[in-house]
Design an enzyme around this catalytic site. Structure first.
Site, PDB file in Angstrom:
ATOM      1  N   GLU A   1      -6.703   4.987   7.954  1.00  0.00           N
ATOM      2  CA  GLU A   1      -6.471   6.396   7.611  1.00  0.00           C
ATOM      3  C   GLU A   1      -7.709   6.998   6.946  1.00  0.00           C
ATOM      4  OE1 GLU A   1      -2.761   5.807   5.515  1.00  0.00           O
ATOM      5  OE2 GLU A   1      -1.808   5.343   7.431  1.00  0.00           O
TER       6      GLU A   1
ATOM      7  N   GLU B   1      -5.318  -4.605  10.897  1.00  0.00           N
ATOM      8  CA  GLU B   1      -4.302  -3.568  11.054  1.00  0.00           C
ATOM      9  C   GLU B   1      -4.544  -2.823  12.359  1.00  0.00           C
ATOM     10  OE1 GLU B   1      -2.340  -2.478   7.121  1.00  0.00           O
ATOM     11  OE2 GLU B   1      -4.062  -1.164   7.358  1.00  0.00           O
TER      12      GLU B   1
ATOM     13  N   GLY C   1       2.591   2.622  10.774  1.00  0.00           N
ATOM     14  CA  GLY C   1       3.543   3.717  10.591  1.00  0.00           C
ATOM     15  C   GLY C   1       4.271   4.117  11.858  1.00  0.00           C
TER      16      GLY C   1
ATOM     17  N   HIS D   1      -9.521   1.466   5.084  1.00  0.00           N
ATOM     18  CA  HIS D   1      -8.231   1.634   5.765  1.00  0.00           C
ATOM     19  C   HIS D   1      -8.420   2.613   6.934  1.00  0.00           C
ATOM     20  CE1 HIS D   1      -4.106   2.843   6.572  1.00  0.00           C
ATOM     21  NE2 HIS D   1      -3.737   1.720   5.976  1.00  0.00           N
TER      22      HIS D   1
ATOM     23  N   ASN E   1       0.865  -1.183   0.000  1.00  0.00           N
ATOM     24  CA  ASN E   1       0.000   0.000   0.000  1.00  0.00           C
ATOM     25  C   ASN E   1       0.903   1.235   0.000  1.00  0.00           C
ATOM     26  OD1 ASN E   1      -1.795   2.062   0.524  1.00  0.00           O
ATOM     27  ND2 ASN E   1      -2.246   1.420   2.637  1.00  0.00           N
ATOM     28  N   TRP E   2       0.998   1.877  -1.149  1.00  0.00           N
ATOM     29  CA  TRP E   2       1.941   2.997  -1.271  1.00  0.00           C
ATOM     30  C   TRP E   2       1.409   4.280  -0.646  1.00  0.00           C
ATOM     31  CZ3 TRP E   2       3.537   2.357  -7.143  1.00  0.00           C
ATOM     32  CH2 TRP E   2       4.293   1.184  -7.267  1.00  0.00           C
ATOM     33  N   LYS E   3       0.141   4.294  -0.311  1.00  0.00           N
ATOM     34  CA  LYS E   3      -0.471   5.522   0.239  1.00  0.00           C
ATOM     35  C   LYS E   3      -0.196   6.688  -0.725  1.00  0.00           C
ATOM     36  CE  LYS E   3      -0.145   3.423   4.738  1.00  0.00           C
ATOM     37  NZ  LYS E   3      -0.008   3.567   6.174  1.00  0.00           N
TER      38      LYS E   3
ATOM     39  N   SER F   1       3.518  -1.703  10.300  1.00  0.00           N
ATOM     40  CA  SER F   1       4.979  -1.673  10.486  1.00  0.00           C
ATOM     41  C   SER F   1       5.673  -2.986  10.139  1.00  0.00           C
ATOM     42  CB  SER F   1       5.332  -1.240  11.915  1.00  0.00           C
ATOM     43  OG  SER F   1       4.900   0.084  12.140  1.00  0.00           O
TER      44      SER F   1
HETATM   45  P1  PGA Z   1       2.885   0.605   7.626  1.00  0.00           P
HETATM   46  O1  PGA Z   1       1.419   0.787   7.007  1.00  0.00           O
HETATM   47  O2  PGA Z   1       3.425  -0.692   7.104  1.00  0.00           O
HETATM   48  O3  PGA Z   1       3.661   1.795   7.128  1.00  0.00           O
HETATM   49  O4  PGA Z   1       2.726   0.587   9.101  1.00  0.00           O
HETATM   50  C1  PGA Z   1       0.554  -0.313   6.889  1.00  0.00           C
HETATM   51  C2  PGA Z   1      -0.772   0.136   6.339  1.00  0.00           C
HETATM   52  O5  PGA Z   1      -1.251   1.201   6.719  1.00  0.00           O
HETATM   53  O6  PGA Z   1      -1.377  -0.553   5.492  1.00  0.00           O
END
Ligand code: PGA
Length: 257
Positions: free
Chosen positions: A104, A174, A180, A102, A11-13, A220
């Site tokens: 976020e 998650e 993150g 997600h 997931n590149w966001k 992470s």
């Molecule tokens: P991260 O993100 O690996 O940077 O913690 C995971 C995600 O949000 O899918």
């Protein structure tokens, strides 16, 4: 480790322009050509909307064994939704997987359980696979409410859905405190929650769906932590943010054992 196919998703966001994305695919393709993943492992990459078409072309023209994914879509078929992207638009780009709900999106953009459910509907209507994200905050975990929170999110998104649709789904666990932050859930906690998710799906949709559904862990993940997580019986893959931005690192994670 189960006999379900393991899916490692990057997931590149909001990272990588379409130029960066093409370079990424070229590097990943060379790594996979030199040393393919073993059977039973699959990869997907989830660029931002502006890079989807370029990544699709790069993957398809070289026959790179990586599925195309998106990070979100709008729930409506079409219409006056300035700035949004529909599931049909993604399906026409041969997108296979769409991340839905997600944390976020839920936290920063106010996505409700109802919206998440409608997005799962939209993705399924266009024959793509949702990667449904669930997970608890640190406060919820410390209050002993992690399992209840995840159950509630699963029920809101999946209750009343056909068994076949649930069987084909990917659920990503998650924990929000691990995203993150450099904090990874222990493989024990990841396994417990993955087993809980499978139990919950058995209640909602029966045992066939619960034994077919794939459960990813995300938060992470690094090349160092991936192997132990992938060895968990109920963990069928990983949803990787930061460590998926470099092709070499995503590739190492996909090979970890
Ligand atoms: P991260 O993100 O690996 O940077 O913690 C995971 C995600 O949000 O899918």
């Amino acid at each position: 480790m189960s006999d379900r196919e393991l899916l490692i998703s990057g997931n590149w966001k909001m990272n990588h322009t379409h130029f960066d994305a093409i370079q990424f695919v070229q590097t990943l393709a060379a790594l996979l050509r030199a040393n393919p993943l073993r059977a039973g492992r699959a990869l997907s990459v989830h660029p931002s909307f502006t890079a989807l078409r370029s990544v699709q072309t790069a993957l398809e023209s070289d026959g790179v064994p990586v599925s195309l994914g998106a990070q979100n879509c709008h729930e409506a078929e079409k219409g006056a939704f300035t700035g949004e992207v529909s599931a049909e638009m993604l399906a026409k780009l041969n997108v296979s997987y769409v991340i839905v709900g997600h944390s976020e999106r839920r936290q920063l953009f106010g996505e409700t359980d109802e919206a998440v459910r409608a997005k799962v509907d939209a993705v399924c209507r266009h024959s793509m696979t949702p990667i449904l994200c669930v997970g608890e905050t640190l406060e919820e975990r410390e209050a002993g409410q992690a399992h209840a929170k995840v159950s509630q999110q699963l029920e809101a998104a999946l209750k009343g859905r056909s068994r076949a649709a649930v069987a084909d789904l990917v659920v990503a666990y998650e924990p929000i405190w691990a995203i993150g932050t450099g904090l990874t859930a222990s493989s024990d906690d990841a396994e417990k929650m993955a087993a809980h998710i499978r139990n919950e799906i058995e209640q909602l949709s029966g045992s066939e769906a619960s034994s077919s559904v794939r459960v990813q862990y995300g938060g992470s993940v690094t090349p160092e932590s991936a192997g132990e997580l992938l060895r968990c019986q109920d963990v069928d893959g990983l949803l990787v943010g930061g460590a998926s931005l470099k092709a070499e690192s995503l590739y190492e994670i996909a090979r970890a054992r």
